[in-house]
Write a protein that holds these residues in place. Structure first.
Motif, PDB file in Angstrom:
ATOM      1  N   LEU A 159      -4.987   5.017   3.994  1.00 17.51           N
ATOM      2  CA  LEU A 159      -4.234   4.658   5.190  1.00 17.51           C
ATOM      3  C   LEU A 159      -2.948   5.477   5.291  1.00 17.51           C
ATOM      4  O   LEU A 159      -2.546   5.896   6.384  1.00 17.51           O
ATOM      5  CB  LEU A 159      -3.906   3.164   5.181  1.00 17.51           C
ATOM      6  N   ARG A 172      -0.676  -7.058   9.673  1.00 22.70           N
ATOM      7  CA  ARG A 172      -1.740  -7.441  10.613  1.00 22.70           C
ATOM      8  C   ARG A 172      -2.989  -7.898   9.853  1.00 22.70           C
ATOM      9  O   ARG A 172      -3.674  -8.840  10.267  1.00 22.70           O
ATOM     10  CB  ARG A 172      -2.061  -6.277  11.541  1.00 22.70           C
ATOM     11  N   TYR A 173      -3.288  -7.209   8.774  1.00 20.11           N
ATOM     12  CA  TYR A 173      -4.425  -7.588   7.935  1.00 20.11           C
ATOM     13  C   TYR A 173      -4.216  -8.972   7.341  1.00 20.11           C
ATOM     14  O   TYR A 173      -5.135  -9.809   7.325  1.00 20.11           O
ATOM     15  CB  TYR A 173      -4.591  -6.538   6.824  1.00 20.11           C
ATOM     16  N   VAL A 192      -6.877   0.028  12.684  1.00 18.36           N
ATOM     17  CA  VAL A 192      -5.626  -0.723  12.834  1.00 18.36           C
ATOM     18  C   VAL A 192      -4.427   0.199  12.634  1.00 18.36           C
ATOM     19  O   VAL A 192      -3.479   0.198  13.430  1.00 18.36           O
ATOM     20  CB  VAL A 192      -5.562  -1.913  11.854  1.00 18.36           C
ATOM     21  N   VAL A 193      -4.443   0.992  11.569  1.00 13.09           N
ATOM     22  CA  VAL A 193      -3.319   1.902  11.336  1.00 13.09           C
ATOM     23  C   VAL A 193      -3.258   2.955  12.444  1.00 13.09           C
ATOM     24  O   VAL A 193      -2.171   3.401  12.828  1.00 13.09           O
ATOM     25  CB  VAL A 193      -3.400   2.560   9.940  1.00 13.09           C
ATOM     26  N   THR A 233       0.345  -2.373   9.045  1.00 17.17           N
ATOM     27  CA  THR A 233      -1.095  -2.605   8.952  1.00 17.17           C
ATOM     28  C   THR A 233      -1.394  -3.739   7.984  1.00 17.17           C
ATOM     29  O   THR A 233      -2.259  -4.588   8.229  1.00 17.17           O
ATOM     30  CB  THR A 233      -1.815  -1.323   8.500  1.00 17.17           C
ATOM     31  N   LEU A 264      -9.474  -1.156   8.844  1.00 18.59           N
ATOM     32  CA  LEU A 264      -8.074  -0.854   8.552  1.00 18.59           C
ATOM     33  C   LEU A 264      -7.661   0.495   9.133  1.00 18.59           C
ATOM     34  O   LEU A 264      -6.521   0.665   9.588  1.00 18.59           O
ATOM     35  CB  LEU A 264      -7.843  -0.858   7.035  1.00 18.59           C
TER      36      LEU A 264
END
Length: 295
Positions: free
Chosen positions: A18, A42-43, A61-62, A39, A58
């Motif tokens: 990430l 949020r995870y 998301v990032v 990130t 992921l």
């Protein structure tokens, strides 16, 4: 294993990847770390037990976090990263740094990072996620709020810009170093013909002096122009220290007083130098850890 530690452990397995994605997106190591932290938040707030491909989830998301940051830069009318260099990743030849290896996997030379900074936020996201990390267009499309076909076009447009301005460098580090050494040998003696021999006819030299050295924020093109500029600074040649700049042959220039003068990254293609990226901004040089180079 403690149930509470399972999510953290799963996330940490993906953190290096990430961080690599975010660095390519943002060109800033500190902002990349901030994006990875966002990130994680949020995870941590999301039930991912049904997610089959956590790494892919992921990554998107990032990507969304980075896209928001890139758009925020535009909205605030900040100077985008094309007006200053991305953060260089420094290393020493022969010294293996596992963290750097992950960050720079698949080669992400400084010249490429400079060109990525010239892309629009959507172009950059589409290109980085698809071309560098093989994320399908169908998964990128919702991030940039376009169809998969339109996202494919974004990446294609970005790819043309990258290929035109940041050609793939020689993979042989020894060949890169030979060209850089030849450049400084010619600079040291003022041998203009030798300089022209090692420079591509269309070589580009980009210099970032930051706010304190704004007069050095320049772009020079053409072998004759770049060679003439190099000869003017031949007094610095004795102070160059070999370095890896984003995994490619480069140098750190440390003055007689022990203070850093510049960082120079070279892009070498077929044994000749096609791009030279020079960081002379004293504020950013002071931020970098150059102790290993005698600074």
């Amino acid at each position: 294993m403690d149930e509470k530690s399972v999510p953290t452990t799963r996330f940490e397995e993906h953190r290096p990847h990430l961080r690599a994605v975010a660095y390519r997106m943002l060109g800033s190591i500190s902002e990349a770390d901030d994006a990875v932290q966002e990130t994680w938040l949020r995870y941590d707030r999301t039930d991912t037990r049904e997610v089959e491909n956590l790494g892919g989830w992921l990554t998107t998301v990032v990507g969304r976090v980075c896209l928001n940051l890139l758009r925020s830069r535009e909205q605030r009318r900040e100077d985008p990263l094309e007006s200053r260099f991305p953060d260089p990743v420094l290393g020493r030849e022969g010294v293996v740094d596992p963290e750097q290896e992950v960050l720079l996997a698949d080669s992400v030379g400084l010249a490429l990072m400079v060109v990525l900074a010239q892309l629009s936020p959507a172009e950059r996201v589409a290109f980085v996620l698809h071309d560098l990390f093989a994320v399908p267009f169908e998964e990128i499309a919702p991030l940039v709020e376009k169809t998969a076909a339109a996202t494919r076009q974004l990446a294609s447009r970005a790819r043309r810009k990258v290929q035109g301005q940041a050609p793939a460098p020689d993979r042989d580090l020894a060949r890169q170093r030979a060209a850089v050494d030849a450049f400084f040998a010619a600079t040291r003696t003022g041998d203009l013909d030798a300089l022209l021999a090692v420079l591509d006819p269309d070589v580009v030299l980009r210099s970032d002096g930051g706010a304190l050295r704004a007069r050095q924020n320049v772009v020079l093109t053409g072998a004759a122009t770049v060679a003439g500029q190099a000869v003017m600074f031949r007094s610095l040649a004795p102070f160059v220290r070999p370095a890896l700049i984003n995994g490619a042959a480069g140098v750190v220039v440390v003055g007689a007083n022990g203070k850093p003068v510049s960082i120079m990254a070279f892009t070498v293609v077929d044994g000749t130098i096609v791009a030279i990226d020079v960081l002379v901004d004293p504020e950013r040089l002071a931020w970098l850890d150059l102790a290993a180079f005698g600074a």
